[in-house]
Motif scaffolding. Structure first.
Motif, PDB file in Angstrom:
ATOM      1  N   MET A 193      72.695  -1.625  29.073  1.00  0.00           N
ATOM      2  CA  MET A 193      74.000  -1.348  29.641  1.00  0.00           C
ATOM      3  C   MET A 193      73.831  -0.669  30.992  1.00  0.00           C
ATOM      4  SD  MET A 193      76.418   0.124  26.727  1.00  0.00           S
ATOM      5  CE  MET A 193      76.730  -0.766  25.261  1.00  0.00           C
ATOM      6  N   SER A 194      74.678  -1.022  31.887  1.00  0.00           N
ATOM      7  CA  SER A 194      74.619  -0.408  33.204  1.00  0.00           C
ATOM      8  C   SER A 194      75.788   0.558  33.368  1.00  0.00           C
ATOM      9  CB  SER A 194      74.656  -1.476  34.287  1.00  0.00           C
ATOM     10  OG  SER A 194      75.905  -2.140  34.244  1.00  0.00           O
ATOM     11  N   ASP A 195      75.709   1.368  34.410  1.00  0.00           N
ATOM     12  CA  ASP A 195      76.772   2.327  34.668  1.00  0.00           C
ATOM     13  C   ASP A 195      78.060   1.658  35.120  1.00  0.00           C
ATOM     14  OD1 ASP A 195      75.215   4.432  33.959  1.00  0.00           O
ATOM     15  OD2 ASP A 195      74.515   4.829  35.998  1.00  0.00           O
ATOM     16  N   SER A 196      77.942   0.461  35.667  1.00  0.00           N
ATOM     17  CA  SER A 196      79.138  -0.221  36.153  1.00  0.00           C
ATOM     18  C   SER A 196      80.054  -0.640  34.998  1.00  0.00           C
ATOM     19  CB  SER A 196      78.752  -1.437  36.987  1.00  0.00           C
ATOM     20  OG  SER A 196      78.031  -2.367  36.194  1.00  0.00           O
ATOM     21  N   GLU A 197      79.515  -0.784  33.807  1.00  0.00           N
ATOM     22  CA  GLU A 197      80.355  -1.147  32.657  1.00  0.00           C
ATOM     23  C   GLU A 197      81.242   0.016  32.238  1.00  0.00           C
ATOM     24  OE1 GLU A 197      77.978  -2.591  29.485  1.00  0.00           O
ATOM     25  OE2 GLU A 197      77.017  -4.109  30.718  1.00  0.00           O
ATOM     26  N   HIS A 198      80.808   1.244  32.507  1.00  0.00           N
ATOM     27  CA  HIS A 198      81.569   2.426  32.111  1.00  0.00           C
ATOM     28  C   HIS A 198      82.321   3.045  33.270  1.00  0.00           C
ATOM     29  CE1 HIS A 198      79.612   2.284  28.250  1.00  0.00           C
ATOM     30  NE2 HIS A 198      78.431   2.228  28.844  1.00  0.00           N
ATOM     31  N   TYR A 199      82.383   2.382  34.391  1.00  0.00           N
ATOM     32  CA  TYR A 199      83.033   2.936  35.580  1.00  0.00           C
ATOM     33  C   TYR A 199      84.541   2.841  35.436  1.00  0.00           C
ATOM     34  CZ  TYR A 199      84.550   3.514  40.375  1.00  0.00           C
ATOM     35  OH  TYR A 199      85.197   3.945  41.507  1.00  0.00           O
ATOM     36  N   ASP A 200      85.207   3.949  35.666  1.00  0.00           N
ATOM     37  CA  ASP A 200      86.662   3.986  35.647  1.00  0.00           C
ATOM     38  C   ASP A 200      87.130   4.483  37.013  1.00  0.00           C
ATOM     39  OD1 ASP A 200      89.334   4.082  35.045  1.00  0.00           O
ATOM     40  OD2 ASP A 200      89.185   5.791  33.692  1.00  0.00           O
ATOM     41  N   PRO A 201      87.792   3.646  37.794  1.00  0.00           N
ATOM     42  CA  PRO A 201      88.188   4.066  39.149  1.00  0.00           C
ATOM     43  C   PRO A 201      89.255   5.161  39.152  1.00  0.00           C
ATOM     44  CG  PRO A 201      89.084   1.906  38.649  1.00  0.00           C
ATOM     45  CD  PRO A 201      88.158   2.269  37.515  1.00  0.00           C
ATOM     46  N   LEU A 202      89.956   5.372  38.043  1.00  0.00           N
ATOM     47  CA  LEU A 202      90.997   6.397  38.002  1.00  0.00           C
ATOM     48  C   LEU A 202      90.446   7.777  37.655  1.00  0.00           C
ATOM     49  CD1 LEU A 202      93.782   4.355  36.176  1.00  0.00           C
ATOM     50  CD2 LEU A 202      93.507   4.754  38.620  1.00  0.00           C
ATOM     51  N   THR A 203      89.235   7.853  37.185  1.00  0.00           N
ATOM     52  CA  THR A 203      88.620   9.128  36.848  1.00  0.00           C
ATOM     53  C   THR A 203      88.072   9.770  38.116  1.00  0.00           C
ATOM     54  OG1 THR A 203      87.969   8.249  34.695  1.00  0.00           O
ATOM     55  CG2 THR A 203      86.869  10.251  35.436  1.00  0.00           C
ATOM     56  N   PRO A 204      88.468  11.018  38.387  1.00  0.00           N
ATOM     57  CA  PRO A 204      87.946  11.660  39.601  1.00  0.00           C
ATOM     58  C   PRO A 204      86.449  11.918  39.478  1.00  0.00           C
ATOM     59  CG  PRO A 204      89.247  13.206  38.329  1.00  0.00           C
ATOM     60  CD  PRO A 204      89.391  11.867  37.670  1.00  0.00           C
ATOM     61  N   ARG A 205      85.763  11.786  40.592  1.00  0.00           N
ATOM     62  CA  ARG A 205      84.318  12.011  40.596  1.00  0.00           C
ATOM     63  C   ARG A 205      84.044  13.501  40.555  1.00  0.00           C
ATOM     64  NH1 ARG A 205      80.733   8.427  44.294  1.00  0.00           N
ATOM     65  NH2 ARG A 205      79.991   7.475  42.400  1.00  0.00           N
ATOM     66  N   ARG A 206      83.043  13.867  39.824  1.00  0.00           N
ATOM     67  CA  ARG A 206      82.626  15.269  39.759  1.00  0.00           C
ATOM     68  C   ARG A 206      81.347  15.431  40.547  1.00  0.00           C
ATOM     69  NH1 ARG A 206      84.004  18.741  35.115  1.00  0.00           N
ATOM     70  NH2 ARG A 206      85.938  17.936  34.327  1.00  0.00           N
ATOM     71  N   THR A 207      81.340  16.445  41.368  1.00  0.00           N
ATOM     72  CA  THR A 207      80.115  16.732  42.093  1.00  0.00           C
ATOM     73  C   THR A 207      79.281  17.710  41.279  1.00  0.00           C
ATOM     74  OG1 THR A 207      81.160  18.538  43.279  1.00  0.00           O
ATOM     75  CG2 THR A 207      81.218  16.369  44.331  1.00  0.00           C
TER      76      THR A 207
END
Length: 57
Positions: free
Chosen positions: A1-15
């Motif tokens: 599985m890659s990270d792109s499968e779990h990517y949600d564009p509505l979730t804010p990115r955390r630094t």
């Protein structure tokens, strides 16, 4: 599985800095908590000694 499968564009990115800052308690809170714990145990030990000595008399 890659990270792109779990990517949600509505979730804010955390630094990294925000993530670690949210997990750590401020230093003043830690010091105060430690002081209250020590003071509470000293008072409890004094009361225990007081009742132990008074019970033998």
């Amino acid at each position: 599985m890659s990270d792109s499968e779990h990517y949600d564009p509505l979730t804010p990115r955390r630094t990294k800095s925000v993530d670690t800052q949210e997990r750590r308690m401020p230093r003043g809170v830690v010091i105060r908590l430690f002081a209250y714990l020590v003071a509470g145990h000293v008072v409890a030990a004094f009361l225990f000694l007081l009742f132990t000595v008074a019970g033998k008399g």
